[in-house]
Enzyme design. Structure first.
Site, short mmCIF file in Angstrom:
data_model
loop_
_atom_site.label_atom_id
_atom_site.label_comp_id
_atom_site.label_asym_id
_atom_site.label_seq_id
_atom_site.Cartn_x
_atom_site.Cartn_y
_atom_site.Cartn_z
N ARG A 92 -4.98 2.83 -15.81
CA ARG A 92 -5.00 2.99 -14.67
C ARG A 92 -5.80 4.98 -15.13
NH1 ARG A 92 -1.51 5.34 -11.59
NH2 ARG A 92 -2.86 4.51 -9.58
N TYR A 131 -9.01 4.78 -12.72
CA TYR A 131 -8.85 6.04 -11.87
C TYR A 131 -9.07 7.36 -11.80
CZ TYR A 131 -7.30 0.82 -10.71
OH TYR A 131 -6.91 -0.82 -10.56
N TYR A 177 0.75 -1.91 -12.42
CA TYR A 177 -0.45 -1.82 -13.22
C TYR A 177 -0.52 -0.95 -14.42
CZ TYR A 177 -0.40 -2.64 -7.51
OH TYR A 177 -0.35 -3.79 -6.50
N GLU A 226 3.83 -6.78 1.69
CA GLU A 226 3.49 -6.31 0.75
C GLU A 226 3.82 -5.77 -0.33
OE1 GLU A 226 -0.34 -8.07 1.28
OE2 GLU A 226 0.54 -10.16 2.17
N GLY A 252 4.18 -3.25 -3.48
CA GLY A 252 4.43 -3.57 -5.23
C GLY A 252 4.29 -2.58 -6.06
N ARG A 253 3.95 -1.45 -5.58
CA ARG A 253 3.92 -0.50 -6.80
C ARG A 253 5.36 -0.02 -6.48
NH1 ARG A 253 -0.80 2.88 -7.98
NH2 ARG A 253 -1.59 1.79 -6.22
N GLY A 256 0.45 -1.24 -0.06
CA GLY A 256 -0.11 0.10 -0.22
C GLY A 256 0.66 1.11 -0.04
N CYS A 279 -11.25 3.09 -29.03
CA CYS A 279 -12.79 3.78 -29.48
C CYS A 279 -13.83 3.72 -27.60
CB CYS A 279 -13.71 3.04 -30.40
SG CYS A 279 -13.13 2.86 -32.10
N GLU A 280 -13.07 5.00 -26.86
CA GLU A 280 -13.80 5.11 -25.54
C GLU A 280 -13.03 6.21 -25.16
OE1 GLU A 280 -15.40 2.94 -23.04
OE2 GLU A 280 -14.76 1.01 -24.33
N1 LLP Z 1 -1.31 -7.22 -0.87
C1 LLP Z 1 -2.92 -7.23 -1.64
C2 LLP Z 1 -3.25 -7.92 -0.51
C3 LLP Z 1 -3.09 -6.43 -2.07
O1 LLP Z 1 -4.49 -6.95 -2.95
C4 LLP Z 1 -2.22 -5.22 -2.90
C5 LLP Z 1 -2.77 -4.53 -4.01
C6 LLP Z 1 -1.03 -5.41 -2.33
C7 LLP Z 1 -0.48 -6.51 -1.58
C8 LLP Z 1 -0.13 -4.66 -2.91
O2 LLP Z 1 -0.14 -3.38 -3.00
P1 LLP Z 1 0.61 -2.17 -3.87
O3 LLP Z 1 1.86 -1.99 -2.45
O4 LLP Z 1 1.22 -1.71 -4.70
O5 LLP Z 1 -0.15 -0.96 -2.82
N2 LLP Z 1 -4.78 -1.53 -10.22
C9 LLP Z 1 -4.11 -0.75 -8.96
C10 LLP Z 1 -3.53 -0.95 -7.52
C11 LLP Z 1 -4.59 -2.25 -6.67
C12 LLP Z 1 -4.12 -3.06 -6.01
C13 LLP Z 1 -4.26 -4.48 -5.86
N3 LLP Z 1 -4.48 -4.56 -4.45
C14 LLP Z 1 -3.81 0.43 -9.56
O6 LLP Z 1 -3.14 0.87 -10.71
O7 LLP Z 1 -3.29 2.25 -8.86
#
Ligand code: LLP
Length: 417
Positions: free
Chosen positions: A312, A316, A370, A273, A275-276, A239, A342-343
């Protein structure tokens, strides 16, 4: 991401984006190996004061094999949400003993595959899932390591589509239910209760939601311990936000310090966890301007990447930085940077001040997370190529799709049907 201007044009590490466009075409995703390694290393070392801590990279952010491979070599753990992601991690050389399995709906096949692989932990999201995992493990004479994903009812103050820690969201189990489920799990011989998990949302730009959630989860950890259920780890989820347009998210160090301070002297292994925070800034989307056009008041730069490549902004209303690969001297004017789909939602950016001509190359920044992983074949568009830069060398890590890829597995009805 080692993105810099050299001789008037953008380079990633030692490689000119113009050369990549010539070699591989556009649209193409470009990643910096050094930036990936640096971001993962910073995250892991920020938690190194906690013995046994492990950053489990959230595969959904970017599941390209080469990206996973770089992270696996850096010693990463992985957070997966499907059997497909598990297979990707294994194929990329990831260690299954460092894999946590999240997600609200784990299929029977995926649970079996994870038990085969020997993952670190299942993050259980409901009573029904607990029973399913217990039954499958029992039928295989195995013991499944489990955590419960609790929903702390905290507002992540992010976009509603990417906030997951409120009671109204489908994720996790509420605190009351969690307590009863832990008792149930502890009573089942095919489950080994090893931890607790929580993930409240994505692109979070202040510390307070993390700290509030952690406090609530720790209160449950303490209560469980008093009941004789002693956990080995706490998984605080992902997150942590990044800066797309001047946001100032907490630094990885400040984030880690807050988590470490919250956990305090409790003998818990800390899992994360992210990601981003690992991949966003390590990637960009390289695209070429096909046409310039004016409709009424608006000027449009129509580029060869669309919402199918980068969803994205459409989904969003997300703002992504867009830069000219070879900035022109002319007076900038405001352009809507739009794709071929086409959107009307098919835009990468609106009202961007750029000096542009048809044929120019643009770089969409912070597109490592993402972006490709959410791409599609909408409008029968072939998905983009992906390239990983390592110093002065560029590796094609995913070929651009071709028409044959689009129709693979499809069949016409037989004649006469
Ligand atoms: N753990 C779980 C259980 C998750 O569902 C997610 C992301 C993460 C970790 C990683 O979160 P991060 O560190 O990346 O914030 N598509 C959206 C983001 C969706 C996130 C879904 N879950 C975007 O492009 O902003």
């Amino acid at each position: 991401m080692g993105l810099h201007l050299r001789d008037g044009a953008l380079h990633v590490e030692g490689v000119a984006l113009e050369d990549l466009a010539t070699r591989f075409g556009t649209p193409t995703y470009v990643y910096s190996k050094a930036a990936l390694e640096q971001a993962y290393g910073a995250f892991a070392s920020a938690f190194s004061a906690a013995p046994g801590s492990l950053a489990c990279y959230a595969v959904k952010a970017n599941s390209t094999l080469a990206v996973l491979g770089v992270l696996a070599r850096a010693g990463a753990g992985f957070d997966i949400v499907s059997g497909g992601e598990l297979q990707r991690v294994l194929k990329a050389g990831g260690n299954p003993a460092r894999v946590v399995f999240s997600g609200v709906s784990k299929s029977r096949e995926d649970i079996s595959a994870a038990l085969d692989a020997g993952i670190l932990c299942f993050n259980i999201e409901s009573a029904a899932e607990l029973e399913r995992i217990a039954a499958i493990a029992a039928s295989r004479a195995q013991v499944a390591p489990v955590s419960l994903r609790v929903n702390p009812d905290v507002d992540a103050m992010s976009h509603p589509y990417i906030s997951t820690g409120l009671r109204e969201n489908k994720f996790g189990v509420d605190m009351q239910t969690a307590r009863a489920l832990y008792q149930r799990a502890a009573s089942l011989p095919s489950l080994r209760v090893c931890g607790i998990d929580c993930h409240i949302g994505s692109q979070i730009t202040s510390l307070s939601p993390f700290v509030d959630a952690l406090d609530r989860v720790l209160a449950l950890v303490d209560a469980l311990s008093a009941e004789g259920i002693v956990l080995e780890h706490i998984d605080v989820g992902g997150g942590l936000g990044v800066s797309y347009n001047g946001e100032s998210p907490p630094s990885v160090q400040d984030y880690a310090s807050a988590i470490l301070a919250g956990v305090g002297a409790r003998p818990l292994r800390i899992l994360t966890e992210p990601g981003r925070a690992i991949v966003a800034a390590a990637g960009l989307l390289l695209t070429r301007v096909e046409y310039l056009k004016r409709n009424g008041e608006r000027s449009f730069a129509i580029v060869d990447a669309g919402m199918n490549d980068l969803l994205r902004p459409a989904l969003y209303g997300a703002w992504m930085g867009i830069e000219a690969v070879r900035p022109r001297a002319g007076t900038p004017q405001d352009w809507d940077i739009v794709g071929p789909v086409c959107e009307s939602a098919d835009f990468l950016g609106k009202q961007r001040a750029l000096a542009l001509e048809a044929g120019d190359l643009l770089a969409v920044r912070d597109a490592g997370a993402y972006a490709f992983s959410m791409s599609s074949n909408y409008n029968s568009r072939c998905r983009a190529a992906e390239v990983m830069v390592d110093g002065d060398t560029a590796f094609l890590v995913r070929e651009r799709e071709r028409f044959e890829d689009l129709v693979r597995g499809e069949r016409l009805l037989p004649a006469g049907a």
